[in-house]
Design an enzyme around this catalytic site. Structure first.
Site, PDB file in Angstrom:
ATOM      1  N   SER A 192      -9.509   2.233   2.949  1.00 55.92           N
ATOM      2  CA  SER A 192      -8.706   2.678   2.024  1.00 55.92           C
ATOM      3  C   SER A 192      -7.779   1.952   1.384  1.00 55.92           C
ATOM      4  CB  SER A 192      -7.960   3.753   2.774  1.00 55.92           C
ATOM      5  OG  SER A 192      -7.027   3.073   3.775  1.00 55.92           O
ATOM      6  N   SER A 220      -9.833  -0.303   7.175  1.00 57.46           N
ATOM      7  CA  SER A 220      -9.343  -0.270   5.899  1.00 57.46           C
ATOM      8  C   SER A 220      -8.731  -1.268   5.056  1.00 57.46           C
ATOM      9  CB  SER A 220      -8.137   0.987   5.749  1.00 57.46           C
ATOM     10  OG  SER A 220      -8.850   2.091   5.796  1.00 57.46           O
ATOM     11  N   LYS A 268       0.695  -1.171   0.117  1.00 57.47           N
ATOM     12  CA  LYS A 268       0.025  -0.038  -0.114  1.00 57.47           C
ATOM     13  C   LYS A 268       0.844   1.258  -0.002  1.00 57.47           C
ATOM     14  CE  LYS A 268      -3.900   1.910   2.421  1.00 57.47           C
ATOM     15  NZ  LYS A 268      -4.835   1.751   3.933  1.00 57.47           N
TER      16      LYS A 268
END
Lengths: 472, 483
Positions: free
Chosen positions: B151, B175, B76
């Site tokens: 996210s 997330s 990420k």
């Protein structure tokens, strides 16, 4: 109308740790800019602080030496504000639960001991340093993250002079526990002052101003003297004091308004989530306490008891850690504590003060100093000669025996020689001789002085005294 | 044989061990998939094929200590990789290449994993749909008109689409778990303190945790084992031994007691999600677990508490992005204050600005007690709910998300509705407990549904064991989207 001055001092002290408060960077002073930095103290994204235990130990030492209560659980808070010298845009500090509170520092005011209360002592990190150029600014982050102790006094101080004495005492204590360089010029000790004026006897505090930018203890005193005068004059004129921050200008000796409280920050303190609370276990604290050096007050008591020196002498010696060390070193090789104390407090202190030095700067070998005292005691030189010999020793770094020989300073011990001079003086001063005969004791000192003058101080005044009395 | 990019890490490790394939074969398979699919998905943000080959060629010799030798992994975009773009999908970190690795990256490298590149995310992890990224929305591989969740939407989408073997995400309020649920993959948020946060660009420091996004539970266990453990660089990481998750999760789940919190079956819970849940619970009971309704009384306050605590911390964490040292700097500025203002004005997106303002407000003097401080107190109550529950139950099962993936743009105009999509995942972050989302069904529109299993602190083993046994009894995790 009479006024009362109320002063509170906020001292920031850099702790003498090897590495910074929350990372492993070196804390050495004077390295080239931005060479002692890492992602943590530069506040790079993703980096995290880890508490330096040594900083906590030194902070605890300060708290103990200032008689503070130490918190069981050490927490940190974030103090949020924007400034280019603060790379995270927050300072890791302590807000709701400081390291320690409710301490006091004994300070000598007009010969009496006054206990000035300490509100809190807390640990935080230092910021970087800005260098403003004409059209741009440079930042050096070497200082950023150095452990900083904030020592806040209660508004217990009632004059600029007291503020000065508070700082002197504080520095003395801090030097004993060896936690900081305490160097105001290098910035390892910084002081801001809050000052307000109120009518004598009033219980309410007046409106205060905060004074910044003093770079010596003297400057703190001068700035406060100026500000005290300014505020009183304003009040006399019926004006109101504005709560504001004022900058001291050392060249002009005045303070000038920097920003008013209306523009003050809301620091939005909240608990620092990146650091887990540190539990001050009793054993850990006990261990620090056990390793504390002798503090000035205890040392003073011991010096008085062990060497029978006066309260005044002991206090003066203890006032400077290095002076105290020097004293004890001298006593260890020559068991005449009173003489040693007298010289240290007298001529040596005067020389230090006059030349703005410290005892260590003098570089006066204890063997040389003690050697001189021995020469006085054995009657080889007079006390008066010794005064100039001392200065020679300091300036030439030579052995006192060598100097005495070199300059022919030995006391005249040949009685015949002294006797001739005594006779001369008696003949030349019939009035004083008459006075002495008629019981005016003062006259003897005058006559001794005359003999000493003629021998350029090399006669033994005690012997001269005896001889004069015998002859008259 | 199935194409290599469609396999799991543990399957690839088995093939590598018998010498049938080489790391370069795996990378080629993954790179082909990326070429075919990522233009449609937009799951990846920083990716350089040449660097991938360099890394594979530079791999040290295989040995027994390298648990992930030769396995490619995506990261990420909020996890720092040395000298590689790390931007949190935000303009304000434009061009930022950290001069250091996150601790998890060092651990992956030591274990022989091959870093592939960075995955898309909501800007600074602010969002539940990956729509706030400055690089544009990532699309859900099951329906390109829908969001992948967020996210960590890029991570979940690329794993679901077989553009990746597995990925590392971060979870502050769901997330990892919510996008895993919406993309039909496995997502694990470890206990707070289990995995070092060093090098994870902070959103909310007291809630953030890095965790795996994988195709099955065994891979999640494998990856968790590699990234866990105490780190001297992160004082919130906890010094507890790391169990051998991959072997421990294979034990049975007989007689485990599982709580089903009444407060999670609320109005607004999608009917199909609810039905899948009921079926999943039955299946879990068939496996030998005892499921029982129970209460987590303070659940209803979780979203409010979260949006105070998380935004307060975020407002402080994001204050450092000022244009002074790195990233974007406005060239229009006339003074340094002006530089701060202009840089932040053009650097942050709307959602980031909204959260910074919310958090700043919650911490302001005069409001602190009513908002932030009160939120902390209620956070403690929520934590206690779980402490009490875990005295009685071994784990808690809930839906991961109240709805399946929603349409792109559907909730962007209404932040509050968007915030509610994390309603079932937020409590685990507030309480610091571990949670895993596993696929548990599909809607009639063929959208994945996820089941969340929550456990007591540092008991990832139990929730992964339940998830593994459930997975062994179902086929949901084997379904793959056709793009």
């Amino acid at each position: 109308m009479t006024y009362e001055t109320v002063i509170g001092l906020e001292v920031h002290l850099q702790l003498k740790t090897e590495s910074k408060a929350f990372c492993g960077c070196s804390t050495d002073f004077g390295a080239p800019p931005n060479t002692q930095v890492c992602p943590v103290c530069l506040g790079f994204p993703g980096s995290l602080p880890v508490l330096n235990r040594q900083a906590l130990i030194l902070a605890a030492k300060v708290a103990i030496s200032l008689n503070c209560q130490i918190a069981k659980l050490i927490r940190f808070d974030r103090k949020n504000y924007y400034y280019p010298d603060l790379p995270k845009a927050y300072q890791i500090s302590q807000y709701s639960q400081p390291l320690s509170q409710h301490g006091c520092l004994p300070v000598l005011v007009d010969g009496k001991e006054k206990r000035i209360k300490i509100t809190r002592v807390h640990l935080e990190e230092d910021t970087g340093k800005l260098f403003h150029q004409s059209s741009y600014s440079l930042i050096d982050f070497n200082r950023c993250g150095i452990p900083l102790l904030e020592i806040v006094s209660e508004p217990d101080i009632n004059s600029p002079d007291e503020a000065y004495m508070y700082l002197r005492s504080l520095k003395s204590v801090l030097e004993y526990i060896d936690v900081s360089d305490c160097n105001m010029e290098e910035g390892s000790l910084r002081c801001d002052a809050n000052i307000s004026i109120r009518k004598a006897g009033s219980k309410e505090l007046g409106v205060k101003t905060e004074i910044k930018n003093m770079n010596s203890f003297r400057a703190v005193k001068t700035a406060l003297e100026y500000e005290e005068k300014r505020q009183i004059e304003s009040l006399e004129k019926g004006e109101r004091i504005v709560q504001e921050t004022r900058l001291y200008d050392a060249d002009s000796g005045i303070t000038e308004s920097m920003r008013s409280k209306e523009e003050a920050h809301d620091y939005r303190y909240f608990p620092e989530p990146d650091l887990v609370p540190f539990n001050f276990e009793d054993a850990f604290l006990k261990d620090i306490e056990n390793r504390m050096p002798e503090l000035p007050l205890a040392l003073k008591k011991r010096l008085m008891a062990e060497y029978s020196i006066s309260d005044y002498d002991a206090r003066c010696i203890v006032g400077d850690k290095n002076m105290a060390l020097y004293f004890e070193k001298c006593v260890s090789i020559y068991k005449k504590p009173k003489e040693i104390a007298n010289w240290l407090m007298g001529d040596i202190s005067a020389y230090i003060k006059e030349h703005d030095l410290t005892i260590n700067d003098l570089d006066l070998k204890t063997e040389h100093f003690v050697g001189m005292l021995k020469m006085i005691d054995s009657g080889l030189i007079s006390g008066k000669i010794a005064k100039s010999l001392l200065i020679d020793m300091i300036q030439t770094k030579k052995d006192p025996c060598a100097l005495v020989k070199e300059k022919g300073l030995e006391q005249i011990s040949d009685e015949g020689e002294i006797e001739n001079i005594v006779k001369e003086v008696i003949l030349e001063n019939p009035k004083s001789v008459g006075d002495l005969k008629s019981g005016k004791e003062n006259a003897i000192m005058f006559l001794v002085g005359k003999v000493m003058a003629k021998t350029k101080g090399k006669a033994n005044p005690k012997k001269v005294n005896e001889m004069l009395r015998k002859k008259i | 044989m199935r194409e290599l990019n469609t396999l799991t890490a543990h399957e690839l490790i088995a093939l590598l061990n018998i010498g049938d394939i080489s790391p370069i074969d795996i990378c080629k398979g993954v790179l082909d998939a990326i070429k075919n699919k990522d233009a449609k998905l937009n799951a990846l943000v920083h990716f350089d094929e040449n660097k991938v080959f360099e890394r594979v060629n530079a791999l040290a010799k295989k040995d027994g200590t390298k648990a992930l030798w030769g396995i490619p992994i995506f990261i990420k975009d909020n996890i720092c990789v040395r000298d590689e773009l790390t931007t949190c999908s935000s303009k304000i970190l434009d061009g930022f290449c950290p001069p250091y690795n996150a601790t998890v990256i060092d651990k992956l490298s030591q274990n022989g994993a091959v870093l592939m590149g960075k995955t898309n995310m909501d800007e600074f992890a602010f969002g539940s749909s990956t729509e706030t990224s400055c690089y544009g929305t990532t699309r859900n591989p099951w329906d390109l008109e829908r969001i992948p969740g967020g996210s960590s939407g890029g991570a979940a989408a690329c794993v679901a689409a077989d553009e990746a073997i597995f990925a590392l995400g971060s979870d502050t309020g769901g997330s990892i778990r919510q996008p895993a649920s919406l993309c039909g993959v496995v997502g694990l948020k470890p206990t707070y303190g289990r995995v070092s946060r060093y090098g994870l660009i902070a959103f909310a420091s007291s809630l953030d945790q890095i965790g795996p996004v994988t195709k099955d539970v065994e891979d999640a266990a494998l990856l968790l084992k590699v990234i866990s453990g105490h780190d001297s660089m992160d004082s919130t990481s906890v010094n507890k031994p790391v169990p051998d998750y991959p072997s421990l999760i294979k034990r049975d789940v007989k007689a485990l007691k599982i709580g089903i919190p009444r407060q999670y079956f609320i109005e607004g819970l999608d009917a199909e999600v609810k039905d899948s849940m009921r079926e999943a619970i039955k299946r879990i009971e068939d496996m030998g677990c005892v499921c029982e309704d129970m209460d987590l009384p303070h659940t209803e306050f979780a979203v409010s508490v979260y949006y105070l605590v998380a935004t307060a911390e975020a407002s402080s964490n994001l204050a450092r992005f000022d244009g002074v040292q790195y990233g974007l700097r406005s060239k229009q500025a006339k003074s340094f204050i002006d530089m701060y203002k202009k840089t932040r004005q053009i650097g942050f997106g709307d959602e980031a600005k909204r959260r910074i303002i919310l958090g700043t407000f919650a911490l302001s003097s005069g409001y602190y007690d009513a908002y932030y401080l009160r939120a902390l107190k209620v956070r403690t109550l929520i934590k206690r709910d779980f402490e009490d529950a875990f005295k009685e139950f071994d784990a808690i099962i809930t839906p991961t998300s109240p709805t399946p993936a929603f349409r792109i743009g559907e909730k962007t105009q209404d932040p509050l509705t968007m915030y509610l999509s994390d309603i079932f995942t937020i409590s685990a972050n507030l309480a610091g407990i571990p949670g895993v989302s596993v696929p548990c069904g599909f809607t009639r529109d063929n959208l994945p549904i996820g089941l969340q299993i929550l456990g007591s602190p540092f008991d990832e083993e139990t929730i992964l064991r339940i998830a593994y046994n459930y997975e062994q009894n179902t086929d949901w995790h084997k379904k793959r989207p056709k793009i």
